[in-house]
Structure formats: structure tokens, C-alpha cells
Design an enzyme around this catalytic site. Sequence first.
Site, short mmCIF file in Angstrom:
data_model
loop_
_atom_site.label_atom_id
_atom_site.label_comp_id
_atom_site.label_asym_id
_atom_site.label_seq_id
_atom_site.Cartn_x
_atom_site.Cartn_y
_atom_site.Cartn_z
N ASP A 383 9.50 -65.96 -7.41
CA ASP A 383 10.20 -64.88 -8.09
C ASP A 383 9.46 -64.63 -9.40
OD1 ASP A 383 12.46 -63.10 -8.78
OD2 ASP A 383 12.82 -64.61 -10.31
N THR A 385 10.59 -62.84 -12.48
CA THR A 385 11.32 -62.93 -13.74
C THR A 385 11.90 -64.32 -13.95
OG1 THR A 385 11.89 -60.61 -13.51
CG2 THR A 385 13.12 -61.88 -15.15
#
Length: 701
Positions: A383, A385
Amino acid sequence: MDRHETTHGDIRAAELSGTDGHAAHADHDQDGHSHGGHDHAGHDDHAVLFRNRFWVSLVLAVPVVLFSMMFADIVGYARPEFPGAEWISPILGTVLFLYGGWPFLTGLLAEVHAKQPGMMTLIGMAITVAFVASWATSLGLGGFDLDFWWELALLIVIMLLGHWIEMRALGAASGALDALAALLPDSAVRVRGEELTEVPLGDLAEGDVVLVRPGARVPADGTVIDGTAELDESMITGESRTVARGVGETVVAGTVATDSALRVRVDAVGEATALAGIQRLVAEAQRSSSRAQALADRAAALLFYFAAIAGVLTFLVWLALGSPADAIERTVTVLVIACPHALGLAIPLVIAISTERAARAGVLVRSRLALERMRTVDTVLFDKTGTLTRGEPVVTDVAVASGTDRAEALALAAALERSSEHPLARAIVRAADGGTAVPAASEFRSMPGTGVQAIVGGERVRIGGPALLRESRLTVPDSIAAATAAWVADGAAVLHLLRGDSVLAAFGLRDEVRAESREVVDALHRRGIRVAMITGDAHQVAESVGRELGIDEVFAEVRPEDKDAKVSELKARGARVAMVGDGVNDAPALARADIGIAIGAGTDVAVESAGIVLAGNDPRAVLTAIELSRTGYRKMVQNLVWAAGYNVLSVPLAAGVLAGVGFVLSPAAGAVLMSLSTIVVALNAQLLRRVRLAPAELARR
């Protein structure tokens, strides 16, 4: 591969009876997550059960061993003699057999009933044969010399220790659903006319109007009917920037209004909310994950058939060539020696040491199978962020109008923004820290959806995004316009600083990429592992980060349900996927992946949905997990080869295949060799403590 299909009723029965955890944890998926509500307590209960039985059995085993005639002969000491001394081992051994051996006896019945013999069948068979043979010897029946009381005691104690270690290593079952529910507030402010009433969340109904104050979470899915605010939706969408929501737009339960109040009409509550949908996705992904048995169970199943066939052949051959007493003695010796002392510790010891070493390196193992499978990963999906990036914006670019100083522009912007709690405002303040002194500002006013303004040095100063420029209709200097166009194309957020009727400066802000992210991507590539990235951010933002880090594949603008689908897509291509994330929106994908890895600084939901948790924010710890998995697996295989190999060699000797040349492995000698094989396995597992696991060191390899 055949896999156990254990019902919840079977698990409950196992908890009550003390059945081995293999029956109980068979209903857990590959990441160790529970499918039933009571399973979370089940592993804890099993660990306590085996721990208690181990200590009681250890106390009982001491006099059983000391008063065993065979053990006294082997070691060479005189057994204490007093009236009744000869009955200490049989009586306490019987208590030990029924109490300490009960989990293995019930496990034997469960495996036989399921027609899938394994470790429990092998252990149960061996302790039963040893128990019956020892009582026959103690009672003087048949003229046997099969005093296995000491061997029975050590076998039960060692196996209880191995299972206690195993249950502790398995960890708690997933609590992701509870963590998801914790995102919602306990109460909401309901609006009826001019009256504001705080009510429990369960009292809300569709059509109610609620007040969401600045900094508060939205209590239910709904539509904004009054106000405009910047909402932090990162826990749902993964989007790092706040999103402006105004009248007529929808908001999602669990998101946070960062700067202004909203009035929201409730459109969905309870199971109909988006958060509940994510909750269902997590549960579904956990249920759909494939299951696997431990290596030791598979080896034990093969060993059971080997021991059973060897026992039958031994009995028949010795019955034909010798006496019935010889046939029984040889067969009993074969069956007792076939019991996997070392095999019972081969895997649990490696698991326990691996998880301990991992924890010291900042890698918390919630599922032993997740750690075991890390060695097979060929694709790591990060991922963006909060994982590859820090999850907070930083000022990366500044463009100023002619005659304006960069530090002065930052200080002026900070004068306005230090009164705001907006993430972009905090980034401006941090960028100005340590530069030119920040002037005082007065008459501060927030302009929702536009920016902020204040009086600085007697002049009106404003700062904001594109909406501010559109409203002001000011001419942007060419130098600033050219710079900001490039920033926007590269996915940056842009704020303009206005003083009076002129544009002084523009600031480009991006989610900061972690310095160590490039190291981990390069190190994974050197190991032949592909790296992919998934995010809810816009394509230009994601592609910019992907180019900077050299990532192989980028998935952008992906909603939570699509993250789950993207993991499934990668797996459908034949990839073995490890998913690394830190947000609620990552939870379904973490559960769906072959191995879910949560950044520990992220949300509780992500942590609870993962098989492995990185305690810190350093993504290089993924390398630690891979290295430890590969090294630990090698140790498991070495131990299994040694443990199973010992049995494969010792069983024929105990059966008397060399009797023709005058060599027959005695029961006593077989028992001693069995204990030595356990020591070898334990020492080999301890070598894991010498593995060096520093992330930075691994990254340089």
C-alpha cells in the site's frame, strides 16, 4: 493435499476435553485467522491447558523416572528400596497416562474418526502401547521385560512441552471485526429542530439528521445537508489528501471532519454502512483463504503408516521365527520407538525461536503459517500511503513571484496556517520552521473548501487551493504558473499564497516517500521478487511514486473492494502475494493475500487482519520476515529429516532386521537414542539465534 474440516462443535469439544490444538486450529486459514467467534479464546485456552498439564506432568514424571528399574539400570544407580517402592512408577505413571496423555488420546480418537491419522495417532498409540506393556511387566504377565514407565513419562512431558510451545506460537485469532467497529463513535448528536441530543449510535435511524463537529467522526453513512468540510477518508479509501464535502455529497461512517461542522442526513445504519461492508469483506476473505497442515503433521501421518506396517510385519515374522513373547516384545519396542519424540519438537521449537527472533527485529508473527510461507513469496504488494510513504504531506516545491524571497513567502504562509489543523497547513508550518521569523496574524478566518485568510502586517493575506484562485480571479505570474502546472501533472497538491491583489507564491505538497522504501524495493528485486504498489490516490500521484521507487506495477484510484479484487487478480496470475498495508481499507486485501503484513503504526484493523505485523514504520522489515522464513524453513526441514530419519532407521533395528548377525536394538538402547535425537533437534533449532536480521544489513545484500 487433504485438509481437516473441523466443525465449530468439534473445536468446542476439543477445548473442553483438552484435545490437541491440531484439531482446533484446523479450522483456521493460512494466516491463522479464526472463522468462529469462540476460536479467539480457543488458542489461549489450549496454551493454558497444555502449560498446566505440562507442569503437573513434569512433577509426576520425576518419581516415575527415578523409580523405574529400566532407567536405573541404564544410568547405573540403585533404585531406592522400601515397601511399595516398586509400585510408585506404575501408580504415578497411570495418573500421568490419564492426565498428561489425555489430550493425545482424545486426539487419536478424533484423527481415527476423521480417517486422517497423524501426530496425535502416533503419540496416542505409542503411549498406550507403553502403558499396557509396562503394566504387563509390573504385574509379571507373560515374562516380558518391557518396563517403559520412564519412557512413557518422558514422552508425555516432551509432547506436552512441544504442544504448549506450538499453541503459544500460533497467537490469538483475528480481532479485525472488533477493531472495525471501534472506528465508529459511541454516540451521535441528533438534530431535531433547534434541539441537539446526544444519543447512542444504535438509536439512529434512516432520515435522522446528525451534527458532526470539527474533529469528530461521521457516525453513519449519509448526505450533507448543511455545511462544507474537509474530510479525512484515508481509513476508508486510502486517499492521503482530505476531501472537501459539501451540501448534496455523501459521507461515510468512520471518516473525520477535520476543519468545520456538518449536518448530515442519515442514509444507512448498521449492516448497511460501507464500514460494515468492509467488515464483511474481511470475514469473507478470511474464510476463503486456503488452509494447510503443519509439516510435522504430514510427516507424522507418513510415519504412522510406516510404524503400523512395521509393527504388523515384526509381529508376524517373530511369531513365525521365534516365540509369542519375542514377537510381542519386538512389536512393542517398534511401536514405542516409532513415537516421534524429536518430531514433536522439530517444528514447535523452530517456530518459537523464529517468532522470538522476529519480535526482537520488530517483526511480530501472528500466524506461524504466514511466516512459513514468506519464503515462497514472489510478489510483494505495498500500500502506498503510510507504508512506502509517511502518510503526511510535506512541502517539496516552492515557486515565488519576482521580488519575493522564498523564506519570506513560507513565513507569511505559516503565519496563516499555524492557526489551522488541516494536514496541508501543518506541512506549511513545518516547512517554515527554522527559517525567517513567522510574523503575527490577526482576524484569522477559515473559508471552507477555499482556504484561510488573516491580516498580516496590515494587509489581507490568503492561502488556498484552486478554488481560491478561481474566486479571486487574479493573474498568476508566468513563472509560478509554469511550475505549478508541472507539479499538478506529477500529482502534487498546490496551494497559492495571495497578498492583497497579487499572487506571491505557490507551494507544491506531496506525501513524503520514506527514505528506506527505495532500499527495500531494490533489495526485493535482487532476490528476484516483483514489487507492486496499490493506492486510492490519483494516477499521476501513484505513477510519480512508482517511478521514483522503481516499482514494477502500480494500481491507482483503487477502492477498498477493488484492493481485495486486485490481490485476487495477482493470485489468479499465479503469483504468491504478500500484501503490506496499514489502513482499514487494506484489511480485506491483507486477509485475501497469501500473507498479510501490517505496518504496526497503522490501524488496529490492518494489524488484526494480518498474519505478520511490522512493529515499526520501516518497510525493510519485510526483508527480515523473508530471511527468517527461509532460514527457519531450512531448520524445520533439517529437524524433520533428522527426526523422521532416526525413526526410519531405528524402527527396522528395533524390529530385529539384523538379528541374524547377532544385533538387536534393545528397548533401553532405543529409548536412549530417541532422547538423544530430541537433543540434536533442540540444539539445531537454537542455531536460529545466530541469524542476523537487521533490516539495513539485509537491504545491503
